[in-house]
Design an enzyme around this catalytic site. Structure first.
Site, PDB file in Angstrom:
ATOM      1  N   ASP A 102       0.766  -1.228   0.021  1.00  0.00           N
ATOM      2  CA  ASP A 102       0.003   0.045  -0.017  1.00  0.00           C
ATOM      3  C   ASP A 102       0.944   1.510   0.001  1.00  0.00           C
ATOM      4  OD1 ASP A 102      -1.796   1.829   0.574  1.00  0.00           O
ATOM      5  OD2 ASP A 102      -3.145   0.432   1.319  1.00  0.00           O
ATOM      6  N   SER A 150      -7.106   4.240  -0.945  1.00  0.00           N
ATOM      7  CA  SER A 150      -7.022   2.578  -1.024  1.00  0.00           C
ATOM      8  C   SER A 150      -8.339   2.019  -1.353  1.00  0.00           C
ATOM      9  CB  SER A 150      -6.321   2.463   0.328  1.00  0.00           C
ATOM     10  OG  SER A 150      -5.056   2.638   0.545  1.00  0.00           O
ATOM     11  N   ASP A 201      -9.301  -1.940   7.806  1.00  0.00           N
ATOM     12  CA  ASP A 201      -9.030  -0.886   6.899  1.00  0.00           C
ATOM     13  C   ASP A 201      -9.357  -1.101   5.327  1.00  0.00           C
ATOM     14  OD1 ASP A 201      -8.020   1.795   6.290  1.00  0.00           O
ATOM     15  OD2 ASP A 201      -5.849   1.006   5.936  1.00  0.00           O
ATOM     16  N   THR A 203      -8.082  -1.733   2.272  1.00  0.00           N
ATOM     17  CA  THR A 203      -7.381  -2.854   1.441  1.00  0.00           C
ATOM     18  C   THR A 203      -8.065  -3.968   1.940  1.00  0.00           C
ATOM     19  OG1 THR A 203      -5.427  -1.736   1.229  1.00  0.00           O
ATOM     20  CG2 THR A 203      -5.732  -3.858   0.292  1.00  0.00           C
ATOM     21  N   GLU A 344      -0.904  -7.822   2.889  1.00  0.00           N
ATOM     22  CA  GLU A 344      -0.774  -6.435   2.577  1.00  0.00           C
ATOM     23  C   GLU A 344       0.389  -5.769   3.362  1.00  0.00           C
ATOM     24  OE1 GLU A 344      -3.083  -2.320   2.298  1.00  0.00           O
ATOM     25  OE2 GLU A 344      -3.308  -3.522   4.284  1.00  0.00           O
ATOM     26  N   ASP A 392      -1.387  -0.228  -4.798  1.00  0.00           N
ATOM     27  CA  ASP A 392      -2.889   0.587  -5.039  1.00  0.00           C
ATOM     28  C   ASP A 392      -2.630   1.753  -5.604  1.00  0.00           C
ATOM     29  OD1 ASP A 392      -2.084   1.272  -2.506  1.00  0.00           O
ATOM     30  OD2 ASP A 392      -3.889   1.062  -1.438  1.00  0.00           O
ATOM     31  N   HIS A 393      -1.476   2.587  -5.106  1.00  0.00           N
ATOM     32  CA  HIS A 393      -1.145   3.964  -5.571  1.00  0.00           C
ATOM     33  C   HIS A 393       0.018   4.300  -4.767  1.00  0.00           C
ATOM     34  CE1 HIS A 393      -1.961   4.921  -1.343  1.00  0.00           C
ATOM     35  NE2 HIS A 393      -3.074   4.183  -1.461  1.00  0.00           N
ATOM     36  N   HIS A 504      -1.801  10.996  -1.376  1.00  0.00           N
ATOM     37  CA  HIS A 504      -1.320  10.261  -2.481  1.00  0.00           C
ATOM     38  C   HIS A 504      -1.122  10.910  -3.642  1.00  0.00           C
ATOM     39  CE1 HIS A 504      -4.272   6.938  -0.360  1.00  0.00           C
ATOM     40  NE2 HIS A 504      -3.206   7.243   0.270  1.00  0.00           N
TER      41      HIS A 504
HETATM   42 ZN    ZN Z   1      -3.480   2.742  -0.267  1.00  0.00          ZN
HETATM   43 ZN    ZN Z   2      -2.961   6.043   2.116  1.00  0.00          ZN
END
Ligand code: ZN
Ligand code: ZN
Ligand code: NAG
Ligand code: NAG
Length: 596
Positions: A102, A150, A201, A203, A344, A392-393, A504
């Site tokens: 992540d 996310s 969370d 994810t 993760e 994810d980013h 992000h």
């Molecule tokens: Zn994320």
């Molecule tokens: Zn974040």
């Protein structure tokens, strides 16, 4: 050829005193494929006969040996084929491990690689395990923004569809979308989730819950243990986030209501472990009873750089990953179907939000280690399997460069500055808050001495802090940066590491796989939804069927089973437009790293 290689051969071969001339000739023949002419006592026909006979004998023995070996292979690896044919996926039983880093962008790799080379005196070409498994890159925008969060990022992986920032496996029209984990469970696979943040969370939630807004973690906790239309779909969960499972009548709860989700989970068959002792009792996954819920921290498991000092309290990502692999592979030993496991490295993202390069490098190294363990598992396991990993980013807009002054910058960044730091900025800020709380009578100069000697020198390895920096750490006035950001900035400036945001960014992120040929559809540059498509196709499962079931069974529940809908639906499927945001200044609305 022989001439070029002579020195090499001379070195590798035992010294001529100890080896016979004959031995040397044999080696030469093996290496060059050419026999040296030999003196003959017998005639050519004789030697031809002997040669033919020997050849026949050797080939016969070889055929028998290979045959036996092949048979052995077949019996010890009943379903592992290795070559997966033109369809790129195995035809029989298979496992899938999906790893999410992540918030890890390409620069996180450059940062960590150079850190490790500096730390261990490794050569320029020394790379991370991840670097050796890079196969492509992913474009990450969501339906509502060029910069995803996310939730939308993980919805792309779980449902294979774009949705809005904040969506937990629901689409912009607020309908639920079936996930690869749910579909895998329906198809007979066993399933698991391993994280270092809260298991509720975004994810992990996106694989086994459906809510309109990610903030509804209380609701997510209930859904993940099976209190939702599909019943229980997760067989194993390891991570943090215990506080969302405890009723608000208990001290460590962060729930708004008095629902006891641990009790609910036990009622649905889960065994529950909540601390290091409980984790150690799992014997790294041998003989574990599933379903299993393991919550080892009230919220997040500490950053790896801090966790190392409390290893007797919190398990590492690698330990949890290996435990999950072992437990799931044992549990599916006699099944037709294998397992789907999502692992993760959750807090690479948090280090990015905090602009903390120290926390970041240790998080990435911990993720790299877990990645290596999964590869090792796949190598040794009897069942065909694939590992695909991606982010994810990116988080933080990280740059391995920073212009500190007005003049044209010199081309440097200094990984060595990060070596002396033993704590994250988050940990140092918490130590400071704790120190002040328990020593209320301290003078300002006593606090600044503590900050210099304990936090900056011992904690961050910084011996040249200015008075202005120490004052900035102590400044709690309105509009001042929180101490956690000041610590991170102090170390980032010295290392000349740059950050462009506490949020992000939209940069493409990397895609990794155990073997490129086992994840052929993901080679090259892809939309993040194609990663979801890959998982679905690899597992050969039906998401539409799950979506239909969610809608049918969901309709029988209270119509807010997915939580309140987002009111302004226009924001869910369209990008924002420029509106002079650059004029808004100040920290009035400081989320301070809380929005991930
Ligand atoms: Zn994320
Ligand atoms: Zn974040
Ligand atoms: C705890 O939850 C109950 C509802 O389940 C609620 O009535 C009560 O106000 C909550 N207590 C606190 C302290 O939040
Ligand atoms: C790290 O610490 C050592 C001694 O503790 C010191 O000699 C060295 O200069 C420090 N390195 C940096 C980059 O601050």
């Amino acid at each position: 050829m022989a001439k070029d290689q002579e020195p090499l051969l001379a070195e590798e071969r035992p010294s001529s005193e100890r080896s016979s001339e004959r031995h040397v000739e044999e080696e030469d023949a093996l290496l060059t494929g050419q026999q040296k002419p030999q003196q003959r006592k017998y005639g050519w026909p004789f030697w031809r006969e002997v040669g033919l006979f020997t050849w026949a004998l050797i080939t016969t023995v070889l055929v028998i040996v290979l045959g036996v070996m092949y048979q052995h292979q077949q019996t010890s690896h009943p379903s592992k084929s290795g070559e997966w044919g033109k369809n790129w996926k195995p035809s029989g039983k298979r496992n899938m491990i999906f790893m999410v880093s992540d918030g890890m962008g390409p620069t996180s790799l450059s940062l960590t690689r150079s850190f490790r080379q500096t730390e261990s005196g490794l050569p320029i070409d020394d790379v991370l395990v991840l670097d050796q498994h890079l196969i492509g890159s992913s474009r990450t925008r969501s339906s509502s923004s060029l910069i995803t969060d996310s939730a939308a990022g993980a919805t792309a992986f779980s449902c294979g569809m774009k949705s809005y920032n904040g969506a937990i496996s629901v689409l912009p029209d607020h309908s639920p979308c079936g996930t690869v984990l749910e579909a895998a469970k329906k198809a007979g696979y066993m399933t698991g989730l391993v994280v270092t943040t809260r298991i509720t969370d975004a994810t992990p939630a996106c694989f086994a819950a459906h809510v309109n807004l990610r903030e509804e973690e209380d609701r997510i906790a209930e859904q993940m243990v099976g209190e939702y239309p599909l019943g229980r779909v997760v067989d194993l969960m390891l991570g943090g986030g215990r506080c969302h499972f405890l009723p608000n009548t208990t001290e460590r709860s962060c729930r708004a209501d008095d629902t006891d989700v641990i009790k609910m989970a036990r009622g649905k068959g889960f065994s529950y472990v909540s601390d290091r002792t409980g984790f150690d009792g799992l014997n790294l996954g041998s003989g574990v009873k599933l379903p299993l819920l393991g919550l080892f921290a009230s919220t997040d498991i500490p950053y790896e750089v801090d966790r190392g000092q409390v290893n007797d309290v919190f398990p590492s990502l690698d330990e949890m990953a290996r435990t999950a692999l072992k437990a799931l592979s044992e549990a599916t030993k006699d099944n037709d179907k294998g397992f789907f496991l999502m692992i993760e490295g959750s807090r690479i993202d948090h280090a990015g939000h905090g602009n903390d390069p120290v926390a970041q490098v240790h998080e990435v190294l911990a993720y790299d280690k877990a990645f290596a363990s999964v590869l090792d598992f796949l190598d040794k396991d009897e069942v065909d399997g694939v590992l695909v990993g991606t982010s994810d980013h990116e988080t933080g807009g990280l740059a391995t460069a920073r212009q500190l002054h007005k003049n044209y910058p010199i081309y440097r960044w200094y990984p060595e500055v990060l070596l002396n730091a033993t704590h994250s900025a988050e940990n140092l800020a918490a130590q400071l808050a704790h120190h002040i709380r328990f020593h209320t009578q301290l003078s300002k100069s006593a606090v600044s001495t503590y900050i210099r000697a304990i936090l900056l020198e011992q904690g961050l390895g910084v011996y040249d802090a200015t008075d202005a920096e120490v004052d900035a750490i102590m400044d709690t006035s309105d509009g001042a940066l929180p101490a956690v950001y000041v610590f991170a900035d102090i170390i980032s400036r010295r290392a000349q590491v740059g950050w462009s945001t506490h949020g992000h960014s939209a940069v493409d992120v990397n895609i990794y796989a155990s073997k490129a040929k086992h994840a052929r559809p993901l080679i090259g540059n892809h939309e993040n939804t194609e990663i979801g498509d890959f998982i679905r196709e690899y597992l050969d499962v039906d998401l539409e069927g799950v979506t239909d079931e969610l809608k049918e069974k969901g309709a029988l529940l209270a119509n807010d089973w997915m939580g309140k809908p987002v009111e302004d639906v226009n924001i869910l499927a369209e990008l924002d437009h420029y509106a002079g945001d650059f004029k808004k200044r100040g920290l009035e609305d400081c989320g301070c790293g809380l929005k991930h």
